[in-house]
Write a protein that holds these residues in place. Structure first.
Motif, short mmCIF file in Angstrom:
data_model
loop_
_atom_site.label_atom_id
_atom_site.label_comp_id
_atom_site.label_asym_id
_atom_site.label_seq_id
_atom_site.Cartn_x
_atom_site.Cartn_y
_atom_site.Cartn_z
N LYS A 134 0.83 -1.21 0.00
CA LYS A 134 0.00 0.00 0.00
C LYS A 134 0.86 1.25 0.00
O LYS A 134 0.55 2.24 -0.68
N GLY A 135 1.95 1.21 0.77
CA GLY A 135 2.83 2.37 0.85
C GLY A 135 3.48 2.71 -0.47
O GLY A 135 3.66 3.88 -0.81
N ILE A 136 3.85 1.70 -1.23
CA ILE A 136 4.46 1.94 -2.55
C ILE A 136 3.47 2.66 -3.47
O ILE A 136 3.81 3.64 -4.14
N ARG A 137 2.25 2.18 -3.49
CA ARG A 137 1.23 2.81 -4.34
C ARG A 137 0.94 4.23 -3.89
O ARG A 137 0.80 5.16 -4.71
N PHE A 138 0.85 4.42 -2.58
CA PHE A 138 0.60 5.76 -2.02
C PHE A 138 1.71 6.71 -2.44
O PHE A 138 1.45 7.84 -2.88
N ALA A 139 2.95 6.28 -2.28
CA ALA A 139 4.08 7.15 -2.61
C ALA A 139 4.09 7.51 -4.09
O ALA A 139 4.36 8.66 -4.46
N ALA A 140 3.80 6.54 -4.93
CA ALA A 140 3.77 6.81 -6.37
C ALA A 140 2.67 7.82 -6.70
O ALA A 140 2.87 8.71 -7.53
N ASP A 141 1.53 7.69 -6.05
CA ASP A 141 0.42 8.61 -6.30
C ASP A 141 0.70 10.01 -5.76
O ASP A 141 0.12 10.99 -6.23
N ARG A 142 1.60 10.12 -4.76
CA ARG A 142 1.92 11.42 -4.17
C ARG A 142 3.12 12.08 -4.84
O ARG A 142 3.63 13.08 -4.35
N GLY A 143 3.57 11.53 -5.93
CA GLY A 143 4.60 12.18 -6.71
C GLY A 143 6.03 11.88 -6.31
O GLY A 143 6.96 12.55 -6.78
N ALA A 144 6.25 10.88 -5.48
CA ALA A 144 7.62 10.51 -5.13
C ALA A 144 8.34 10.00 -6.37
O ALA A 144 7.80 9.21 -7.14
N LYS A 145 9.56 10.44 -6.56
CA LYS A 145 10.37 9.97 -7.69
C LYS A 145 11.35 8.88 -7.27
O LYS A 145 11.94 8.20 -8.12
N VAL A 146 11.52 8.75 -5.95
CA VAL A 146 12.35 7.67 -5.40
C VAL A 146 11.62 7.10 -4.20
O VAL A 146 11.05 7.86 -3.40
N ILE A 147 11.60 5.79 -4.08
CA ILE A 147 11.02 5.13 -2.91
C ILE A 147 12.11 4.31 -2.24
O ILE A 147 12.71 3.44 -2.89
N ASN A 148 12.40 4.63 -0.99
CA ASN A 148 13.42 3.89 -0.24
C ASN A 148 12.75 2.90 0.71
O ASN A 148 11.90 3.28 1.52
N ILE A 149 13.16 1.63 0.61
CA ILE A 149 12.62 0.59 1.49
C ILE A 149 13.79 -0.12 2.15
O ILE A 149 14.36 -1.05 1.59
#
Length: 482
Positions: A134-149
């Protein structure tokens, strides 16, 4: 633990507020600034302005002066309360905050700088597989260009998580994950690092060698600084830890934020291709499972020295998966099975002692049915043996990577680059959640957590950065300007 508490009392605070407030350069213990030549070769081009980096972790302590103006309202997909701007990690003194400050700290109070001090942080609280998807999808929808996990759990990449990665990739996001910290233990395959399209990062040492605890898996793409790290955690103190791939991933995410800020038209595919193509071999000749294609060098991207028309193994594997998933039954059964990993579906093990152990694949399937996968932060190992001034790496753990109490940064580094090592690992101290905050369920432990002692002793002379010449037989070079 009594030893850790004593160390904290003896070492005290890190820097005087009056001095730190005027700091314009990173702390001496932030050795990766030398390794990557960040001040001289990266910051003249970019400091990350205009780029949002999502940190899927334990939350971020947005009230820290060093993060003033950096942290956006995020989300809590673990407990569904709050917006992620309070770090819920009490075991490891704020793992999510450590990742965020490694990426984007402003250096305005302690003098601790992130790699991309003008980037924004989107905090997303996640702990298990469902929350991360869910967090990945949320971040993508909020305009994040990088997702760190900087999180992981031992199992093949679940389909819902793989589909979430696909969702982000289709929205031009670069997804970065820590490879794992159990290379000398069970060395199991972990998600999300083993998901297709994820840039999986192992850890390198101050001598530019593979960190011995970094997961050895076919999914490892590149290495980045991660051993003997100092970090700024939720209490506002600069602490130290022996190392971890969590920080290696976070520093990579910060450096990618610089690239995406400078070259906004560069696609996620091209960014990842250049990251891999910039890598310098540091392990066994050619690609190896500990450091992937080698330690990557962001300066080559800014200087235009990256070879053109090279392969892109990360996206080649992703495209192969996406093609087979689109022709299958909704992609079901297309995720890696029985330990298959990103590089051509090679077989490998699964897991890490800094994460929750789920057992054999059959046991994993049963756990999926009864409750899902719970992930723990990538736990860093014991204290480094006498080494460099900073000491051990605090910020480098992902949810579940229990670090134990961390040590304050001693201040100045007067000696040569550190050597690496581990110390005894005492039993875990009881978990004490803060009153009034959502309680973290303590991760299941299958062995003693890492020990944290006083910072390593220091050598006698200043380290001199060499050129790019490879080390001689039996020798490891000090930090190089990559």
């Amino acid at each position: 633990m009594i030893v850790s508490a004593m160390a904290m009392l003896l070492l005290g605070a890190t820097a005087a507020p009056g001095v730190a407030a005027t700091a314009t350069r990173p702390l001496p213990g932030q050795w990766w600034f030398t390794t990557w030549a960040i001040e001289g070769h990266l910051w003249p081009h970019s400091k990350g302005a205009g780029v949002t980096v999502a940190v899927l972790d334990t939350g971020v302590e947005a009230s820290l002066p060093d993060l003033a103006g950096a942290v956006l309202p995020g989300a809590d997909f673990q407990w569904g309360s709050g917006d992620g701007r309070v770090d819920q990690d009490n075991e490891n003194r704020g793992h999510g905050t450590g990742m965020a400050t490694a990426i984007a700290a402003r250096g305005t109070h302690t003098g601790f700088f992130g790699v991309a001090p003008e980037a924004k942080i989107l905090p997303v609280i996640t702990k298990d597989q469902v929350a991360i998807a869910k967090g990945i999808r949320f971040a993508a929808d909020r305009g994040a260009k990088v997702i760190n996990i900087s999180q992981g759990a031992p199992a093949p990449c679940p389909d819902d998580l793989q589909q979430a990665v696909r969702y982000a990739i289709e929205r031009d996001v670069v997804v970065v994950a820590a490879a794992g910290n159990d290379g000398e233990g069970a060395n199991q395959s972990e998600f999300p690092a083993n998901c297709k399209g994820v840039l999986a990062v192992g850890a390198s040492t101050v001598d530019n060698g593979p960190w011995n605890e970094s997961q050895r898996q076919p999914y490892v793409d590149v290495a980045a600084p991660g051993a003997n790290i100092v970090g700024l955690l939720k209490e506002g103190k600069v602490l130290s830890s022996s190392g971890g791939t969590s920080t290696a991933a976070a520093l990579t995410s910060g450096a990618i934020a610089l690239i995406r800020s400078k070259y906004p038209q560069m696609t996620n595919r091209e960014v990842v291709r250049q990251v891999v193509a910039s890598a310098k071999d540091i392990g066994a000749p050619g690609r190896d499972d500990a450091s992937g294609h080698g330690i990557w060098r962001p300066r080559l991207i800014f200087s235009g020295e990256v070879p053109k028309n090279t392969g892109n193994p990360v996206f080649e594997e992703y495209d192969q998966w996406a093609k087979s998933a689109s022709t299958g039954s909704g992609g079901q059964g297309q995720q890696p099975q029985n330990g298959q990993e990103k590089p051509g579906g090679e077989e490998s093990g699964g897991g890490s002692t800094d994460l929750i152990v789920y057992g054999a694949i059959g046991g994993v399937a049963l756990l999926i049915i009864v409750g899902g996968f719970f992930m723990t932060r990538r736990r860093n190992r014991g204290p480094a043996s006498p080494v460099f001034a900073p000491a051990q790496e605090p910020v480098m753990m992902s949810p579940g990577m229990a670090q134990g109490p961390m040590q304050p940064h001693p201040g100045q580094m007067a000696g040569p680059p550190p050597s690496m090592g581990t110390g005894p690992m005492p039993p875990q101290a009881p978990y004490q959640p803060n009153a009034g905050q959502p309680q973290y369920q303590p991760p299941q432990q299958y062995g003693p957590p890492p020990a944290y002692g006083p910072p390593p002793s220091m050598g006698s002379g200043p380290a001199q950065p060499p050129g790019d010449a490879p080390p001689g037989p039996g020798q490891a070079p000090p930090p190089q300007q990559h």
